[in-house]
Design an enzyme around this catalytic site. Sequence first.
Site, PDB file in Angstrom:
ATOM      1  N   GLU A   1     -44.015  -6.347  34.184  1.00 64.01           N
ATOM      2  CA  GLU A   1     -43.180  -6.997  35.417  1.00 64.01           C
ATOM      3  C   GLU A   1     -42.275  -7.824  34.573  1.00 64.01           C
ATOM      4  OE1 GLU A   1     -46.170  -9.646  37.131  1.00 64.01           O
ATOM      5  OE2 GLU A   1     -46.963  -8.085  38.178  1.00 64.01           O
TER       6      GLU A   1
ATOM      7  N   GLU B   1     -51.132  -2.045  39.421  1.00 65.38           N
ATOM      8  CA  GLU B   1     -51.792  -2.919  40.080  1.00 65.38           C
ATOM      9  C   GLU B   1     -51.652  -2.603  41.648  1.00 65.38           C
ATOM     10  OE1 GLU B   1     -50.597  -6.793  39.129  1.00 65.38           O
ATOM     11  OE2 GLU B   1     -50.920  -6.629  36.629  1.00 65.38           O
TER      12      GLU B   1
END
Length: 384
Positions: free
Chosen positions: A180, A296
């Site tokens: 991220e 995810e």
Amino acid sequence: MGGGPIRGMAATGALLFALGLAGAGDTPTVADAPKAPKGRPLTALRPPPNPEALLGLPPVGATGCTVSEILETSCGVWWGASPYQDEVEPLEEAVGRNMDIVYTWRGIDQARVPGERELRMIEEGRFVHTNIEARRFGSPGRPDIPYREILAGEFDDSLRSQARAVAETGVPYFITFDHEADANRRYNRRGTPEEFVESWRHIVDLYRREGADNAVWVWNVTGWPDNLDRLPGLWPGNDYVDWLSWEAYNMTDCDAQPNWNHVVSFEEALAPAYEWIQQEGPEHGIDPTKPVMIGEMGTTDIGATETYEWYAEIPEVLKRYERVRAVKLWDNKVSEGCDFRVSVNPHALRGFKLAGQDPYVNLPDRVRELVDFAERRKQGREQD
């Protein structure tokens, strides 16, 4: 493998793919939420005589499915999770199947990676995906580590230890550095995008020098539409990445995302980054044929039927996105008012359990047999 970073495999992994067939700790970045076969099969290696018969498996032509040295399948998808409190067994018991991939979280300062937990996952037949964070996991609060310290070599000793331990596993091992990096809470916080890229390459180069050719490098970003213009500056290059990865979340009524009052389906969450990679990736040097991992995914409670269907429809959605070859559930919570755990929501659990029974996401049994067979042959050669 063309320009990919994997130049060879440990003996177990190499033999696994020489057979040439297979059968059928963090939180999502809520601040960045949207407003509304790379790796050829190693068929050139010489397999043992009739390995399929030895394993009780159908011949290659009967399945038409292969697995590459970076674990990209030519059919079907790996099914995995980042489990609640790092314990995958309760989730597996609840859904009636094992996870193919388990996501774990470690710091760049930790020398013992993979640790006992990861090694146990491997021993029990799972693949492991470890995110190596630019944070001091050995210090209270796990403070951030500036990328410049990584580039100065301050963590080279721990990285060398990690690399040697990964190499010793003898099986493909997924690794991400600082997932991220495009998120608002991380972008330009630990260093510049250029320093992120340099740090990524520094780590990959160090792992290679230590013989960790079985490391499979997964570039994981959020994939939120508002962050897509940041991706080119964070791209380490095709020679340093094996898999592309981003996330697919719906956060309706999440208290950490108060303006999210709409519903985003799994496909609507997946599609923007997928389309951007396919259409615009090449002009930024990103190879769109690399396999994709949804690193995810999950939804908050959106009603009994809607929550069930959000998960249950995932396999059919995946069949429309041929580059996606792995999906992992984020089985955790941001807060009491933003919970993604399927175990506490019977509708989510029922939908995720049904999805996990679909043949499209059930490849592991045959692959595990090939891994075991390869390991036995390796041990036999070592004893000769």
